[in-house]
Design a protein around this motif. Structure first.
Motif, PDB file in Angstrom:
ATOM      1  N   ILE A  91       6.218   6.061   6.521  1.00  0.00           N
ATOM      2  CA  ILE A  91       6.483   6.772   7.697  1.00  0.00           C
ATOM      3  C   ILE A  91       5.379   7.457   7.698  1.00  0.00           C
ATOM      4  N   ILE A  92       5.397   8.191   6.299  1.00  0.00           N
ATOM      5  CA  ILE A  92       4.155   8.894   6.178  1.00  0.00           C
ATOM      6  C   ILE A  92       3.233   7.607   5.856  1.00  0.00           C
ATOM      7  N   ALA A  93       3.153   6.725   4.927  1.00  0.00           N
ATOM      8  CA  ALA A  93       2.229   6.015   5.258  1.00  0.00           C
ATOM      9  C   ALA A  93       0.924   5.065   6.241  1.00  0.00           C
ATOM     10  N   ALA A  94       2.535   4.705   7.803  1.00  0.00           N
ATOM     11  CA  ALA A  94       2.790   3.820   9.083  1.00  0.00           C
ATOM     12  C   ALA A  94       1.729   4.958  10.448  1.00  0.00           C
ATOM     13  N   ILE A  95       2.473   6.572   9.524  1.00  0.00           N
ATOM     14  CA  ILE A  95       1.623   7.393  10.825  1.00  0.00           C
ATOM     15  C   ILE A  95       0.126   7.009  10.342  1.00  0.00           C
ATOM     16  N   PRO A  96      -0.789   7.052   9.531  1.00  0.00           N
ATOM     17  CA  PRO A  96      -2.519   6.965   9.741  1.00  0.00           C
ATOM     18  C   PRO A  96      -2.580   5.749  10.433  1.00  0.00           C
ATOM     19  N   ILE A  97      -2.221   4.328  10.385  1.00  0.00           N
ATOM     20  CA  ILE A  97      -2.239   3.138  10.461  1.00  0.00           C
ATOM     21  C   ILE A  97      -1.689   3.784  11.877  1.00  0.00           C
ATOM     22  N   LEU A  98      -0.370   4.028  12.156  1.00  0.00           N
ATOM     23  CA  LEU A  98      -0.516   4.247  13.540  1.00  0.00           C
ATOM     24  C   LEU A  98      -1.315   4.710  14.089  1.00  0.00           C
ATOM     25  N   LEU A  99      -2.338   6.053  13.818  1.00  0.00           N
ATOM     26  CA  LEU A  99      -2.694   7.047  14.544  1.00  0.00           C
ATOM     27  C   LEU A  99      -4.521   5.950  14.137  1.00  0.00           C
ATOM     28  N   ILE A 100      -4.703   5.451  13.888  1.00  0.00           N
ATOM     29  CA  ILE A 100      -5.916   4.720  13.612  1.00  0.00           C
ATOM     30  C   ILE A 100      -5.538   3.053  14.629  1.00  0.00           C
ATOM     31  N   LEU A 101      -4.356   2.520  14.620  1.00  0.00           N
ATOM     32  CA  LEU A 101      -4.463   1.455  15.633  1.00  0.00           C
ATOM     33  C   LEU A 101      -4.393   2.732  16.963  1.00  0.00           C
ATOM     34  N   LEU A 102      -3.275   3.600  16.668  1.00  0.00           N
ATOM     35  CA  LEU A 102      -3.963   3.679  18.767  1.00  0.00           C
ATOM     36  C   LEU A 102      -4.790   4.872  18.996  1.00  0.00           C
ATOM     37  N   TRP A 103      -5.622   5.032  17.742  1.00  0.00           N
ATOM     38  CA  TRP A 103      -7.721   5.352  17.859  1.00  0.00           C
ATOM     39  C   TRP A 103      -7.780   4.007  19.141  1.00  0.00           C
ATOM     40  N   ILE A 104      -7.724   2.554  17.896  1.00  0.00           N
ATOM     41  CA  ILE A 104      -8.332   1.848  18.263  1.00  0.00           C
ATOM     42  C   ILE A 104      -8.205   1.425  19.346  1.00  0.00           C
ATOM     43  N   ILE A 105      -7.181   1.046  19.607  1.00  0.00           N
ATOM     44  CA  ILE A 105      -6.510   0.159  21.413  1.00  0.00           C
ATOM     45  C   ILE A 105      -6.949   1.534  22.069  1.00  0.00           C
ATOM     46  N   LYS A 106      -6.919   3.341  21.735  1.00  0.00           N
ATOM     47  CA  LYS A 106      -7.481   4.005  22.472  1.00  0.00           C
ATOM     48  C   LYS A 106      -9.448   3.708  22.977  1.00  0.00           C
ATOM     49  N   ARG A 107      -9.693   3.604  21.901  1.00  0.00           N
ATOM     50  CA  ARG A 107     -11.287   3.386  21.983  1.00  0.00           C
ATOM     51  C   ARG A 107     -11.746   1.838  22.961  1.00  0.00           C
ATOM     52  N   ARG A 108     -10.479   0.796  22.043  1.00  0.00           N
ATOM     53  CA  ARG A 108     -11.099  -0.578  23.024  1.00  0.00           C
ATOM     54  C   ARG A 108     -10.710  -0.020  24.521  1.00  0.00           C
ATOM     55  N   ARG A 109      -9.653   0.874  24.824  1.00  0.00           N
ATOM     56  CA  ARG A 109      -9.323   0.683  25.915  1.00  0.00           C
ATOM     57  C   ARG A 109     -10.244   1.281  26.802  1.00  0.00           C
ATOM     58  N   GLU A 110     -10.707   3.025  26.261  1.00  0.00           N
ATOM     59  CA  GLU A 110     -12.475   2.939  26.379  1.00  0.00           C
ATOM     60  C   GLU A 110     -13.467   2.311  27.021  1.00  0.00           C
ATOM     61  N   TYR A 111     -13.661   1.358  26.404  1.00  0.00           N
ATOM     62  CA  TYR A 111     -14.984   0.179  26.292  1.00  0.00           C
ATOM     63  C   TYR A 111     -14.392  -0.514  27.676  1.00  0.00           C
ATOM     64  N   SER A 112     -12.444  -1.024  27.356  1.00  0.00           N
ATOM     65  CA  SER A 112     -12.540  -2.096  27.798  1.00  0.00           C
ATOM     66  C   SER A 112     -12.943  -1.446  29.228  1.00  0.00           C
ATOM     67  N   TYR A 113     -13.742  -3.094  30.240  1.00  0.00           N
ATOM     68  CA  TYR A 113     -13.385  -2.266  31.478  1.00  0.00           C
ATOM     69  C   TYR A 113     -12.799  -4.134  32.604  1.00  0.00           C
TER      70      TYR A 113
END
Lengths: 366, 388
Positions: free
Chosen positions: B366-388
């Motif tokens: 879980i601890i290992a997955a958290i940063p991965i998840l955060l990164i994924l969430l961040w990527i998703i967020k940024r992707r959505r931020e830049y997706s139209y």
């Protein structure tokens, strides 16, 4: 810190704007937006405006909320008349979207002069922005089409520039695809290079205007330069090689190879602004001053700004022109194209009328 | 000796022909008294000569039997009370001789035979004509009580009875001894005991502190004494048994035990345990301290007291308290509770196994997955931020 608004109109304007946003991420490549934030040299707000939603979707580095779709199916089809109507119909939407970005000290409008949405929106938007933000200079970066792109685009460019000049923006900076074409390979690479080159020069200018410089040039100087000549100008750029002097770098930015629009700045230049960046060891102020004094005798008033930064000297030159022979050629070609097109249309209409005349007195028998 | 003695002349053999033949069932019986170094001849065949008499080790007479056909004969010591001594003459006469009584210089015999017996000759001397007064002592011993603790004193009673007809003199008591005991007031000599008299002697037998517990045999009491005639005799009692039991010591003896609720627990969960202290000794224990040794990764839950102090714990009573532990690390944990009282100590050990919770097993992932998840969430967020 300057508050600067950059509007990208139409497909061409959108892509140059997208290139600016990409450059603001630094050298992180395509994935930079996933791990870093944009760092503009000033407080820069960007909006990509287009009637074609697919063009907006094609942007990569511009945030979704900075993309404004003006609803009209999928573009105006290079029809400036229709584009103007669409702008008028959606003027409030567009201006309110701009208004949400706050107040501005300087506004750039980037558009293709030949397209539909951009070329029709730009003049009208200049008018609206001048009314709304009367203290903010509005500078248009107008991209001219390849001469062989067709009569519609040449016609649009001709009338767009005319409309733009009539709306009296603070200045019009020309970028000529035709002229830059020879420096790129395939058409996609060419477009990418145009977009990136234009974006970098604009960011270079913005950074200089927003920075404390060794030798100062500012927004007021920019306005003065843009008021020179016929209010139409272009930009040049040169990055010094290892052994070149600052003088050769300055003169290099005047070379045709560094200009975005073909012109002889020594002959046609009205006013100029030189922005020099580089390591202090390369920047001989006496030599810079003497070189600019020499240029002033040929180019007219030259404003200069020197920004100390690491690296070899880089020089951005911005000119306004007293005359634009290349533009005359463009208009001549455009006029010829328009006449040729009209003749073809007339001929076609005659042929069609002649064809129809065969059945003029007849009625269908079934 | 005591004036009662009457010496008669052996020559007046007629007086001594006190042959009192008794016939019973074909058996001829005669009684003769023979002086020391004198003899009688029976039926002109058998010689009976008294060589010596003695009072030591019981009354006895040393007799020499011989006949014409057996000139060497046989010498035997006859004791009073013994079975008859048989002597065949070789000519067919067989006699059975029993020592009846012993005098100072003579002995009296009962002689039996299947044939009629006659004293045909006698070599007589001076013979005691009256029996000598002889004491006969018996001794009995009692121990009261016959079961005693180490350090206690028991009373030993010796009862000496003179069943003889003479006074016992020079009585010496040789009393048996049990190791690590002390005889207090036990005489080694006893006053003369007249005939028919009974002497009672009591003394204390003290069991020493270093005596061994168990059943101990006390050897017989031996009496050596003499009669008025100077004849020595002895008697002894039966041996006695004394049971020595360990001395009861009043000491507190405490035990400590831990009763776990669970042997397998989950990390982070409460681990209750009940500590029980019991006094199984016979004295109250003052100041009982309990010390707890918790292993790394185990701590006391808030609010509990791990190391109480008890002012006293009475015999057969106990104290009980519950503490709650929390194990933060997985694995085997050993909790040691040490109890100290009056210089003594006892220890109880409680082992339990702590396991990671079901979720905790996946903490690493879980601890290992958290940063991965955060990164994924961040990527998703940024992707959505830049997706139209």
């Amino acid at each position: 810190m300057l508050n600067i608004l950059v509007l990208g109109l139409g497909q061409c304007g959108n892509r140059i704007l997208d290139a600016m946003n990409r450059e603001a991420f630094g050298r992180g490549g395509a994935f930079a937006k996933y791990y870093t934030r944009q760092k503009f040299p000033a407080s820069v707000k960007t909006i990509a405006i287009n009637t074609a939603i697919n063009d907006l979707k094609g942007l990569v580095d511009t945030r979704a909320k900075d993309r404004l779709h003006v609803p009209h199916l999928h573009g105006v089809g290079a029809n400036r008349t229709l584009g103007k109507q669409v702008f008028e119909d959606n003027k409030e939407i567009i201006m309110s979207e701009i208004d949400r970005r706050g107040t501005f000290d300087l506004i750039f409008i980037i558009t293709s002069a030949a397209g539909g949405s951009g070329s029709s929106f730009a003049p009208l938007l200049v008018r609206e922005l001048k009314e709304t933000y009367n203290n903010a200079p509005v500078i248009c970066i107008a991209v001219l089409p390849f001469r062989e792109e067709g009569s519609i685009f040449l016609q649009n460019a001709a009338f767009c520039l005319k409309d733009l000049v009539e709306e009296k923006p603070s200045g019009v900076l020309l970028v000529d695809n035709q002229y830059l074409k020879k420096y790129a390979g395939d058409i996609k690479s060419a477009y990418d290079k145009f977009n990136t080159t234009t974006a970098r020069r604009l960011l270079f200018l913005i950074e200089a205007l927003n920075s404390e410089m060794l030798m100062v040039t500012d927004l007021g100087d920019l306005k003065t330069v843009m008021n020179g000549g016929i209010g139409i100008g272009t930009m040049g750029f040169y990055e010094a090689s290892k052994d070149s002097t600052i003088k050769s770098a300055i003169l290099g930015s005047f070379k045709p190879s560094g200009l975005l629009f073909p012109t002889n700045v020594y002959k046609e230049g009205a006013r100029a602004m030189l922005i020099i960046k580089g390591d202090k060891k390369y920047l001989d102020l006496d030599l810079i001053t003497k070189t600019i004094e020499d240029l002033s005798t040929e180019v007219g008033q030259v404003f200069k700004g020197v920004l100390i930064q690491k690296g070899r000297p880089r020089v951005l030159s911005l000119f306004t022109l007293n005359s634009v022979p290349e533009l005359e050629k463009l208009y001549a070609i455009a006029a010829e194209a328009i006449r040729f097109e009209r003749e073809r249309q007339d001929k076609s209409k005659s042929q069609l009328d002649s064809a129809f005349s065969h059945i003029e007195d007849l009625e269908p028998i079934y | 000796m005591n004036g009662c003695r009457v010496l008669v002349v052996v020559a007046a053999a007629a007086l001594l022909i006190l042959v009192l033949p008794m016939t019973a069932a074909g058996v001829e019986t005669t009684k003769v008294t023979i002086g020391v170094n004198e003899y009688v001849v029976l039926n002109n065949d058998i010689y009976i000569e008294v060589l010596d008499v003695s009072g030591d080790m019981g009354w006895s007479a040393q007799v020499h039997f011989y006949s014409y056909l057996d000139p060497v004969g046989t010498k035997k010591t006859l004791y009073t009370g013994d079975i008859p001594t048989e002597y065949p003459s070789g000519s067919g006469l067989i006699i059975e001789v029993t020592l009846d009584s012993v005098f100072s210089n003579a002995a009296s015999f009962v002689i039996e035979s299947s044939k009629k017996l006659y004293v045909t000759d006698r070599n007589a001397g001076e013979v005691e004509t009256e029996p000598v007064a002889v004491p006969k002592l018996t001794i009995t011993r009692t121990i009261d009580p016959n079961k005693a603790e180490i350090g206690q004193t028991v009373k030993v009673t010796l009862t000496i009875k003179n069943t003889g007809n003479g006074t016992a003199t020079d009585i010496m008591l040789d009393e048996g001894t049990i190791a690590k005991t002390y005889k207090d007031g036990c005489p080694s000599t006893i006053e003369d005991i007249a005939a028919g008299a009974t002497e009672r002697i009591e003394y204390d037998l003290k069991i020493r502190e270093d005596a061994q517990s168990g059943t101990r045999e006390m050897p017989a009491s031996v009496l050596n004494y003499k009669g008025e005639s100077g004849v020595s005799d002895s008697t002894e009692s039966q041996s006695s048994v004394l049971t020595i039991i360990p001395k009861e010591v009043l000491l507190p003896e405490l035990t400590i035990s831990i009763d776990p609720i669970d042997y397998v627990v989950t990390c982070g969960d409460d681990v209750p345990m009940v500590v029980t202290i019991t006094n199984i000794g016979n004295a109250t224990s003052e100041k009982v301290y309990v010390k707890g040794d918790l292993p790394p990764g185990v701590k006391l839950a808030k609010g509990g007291e791990l190391e109480p102090v008890y002012e006293s714990v009475k015999p057969d009573k106990g104290e009980e308290y519950e503490v709650t532990l929390v194990a933060s690390e997985e694995g085997k944990h050993v909790v040691e509770m040490k109890m100290m009282w009056a210089g003594e100590e006892a220890t109880a050990v409680f082992e339990f196994w702590a396991e990671k919770s079901g979720l905790e097993k996946y903490y690493v992932y879980i601890i290992a997955a958290i940063p991965i998840l955060l990164i994924l969430l961040w990527i998703i967020k940024r992707r959505r931020e830049y997706s139209y």
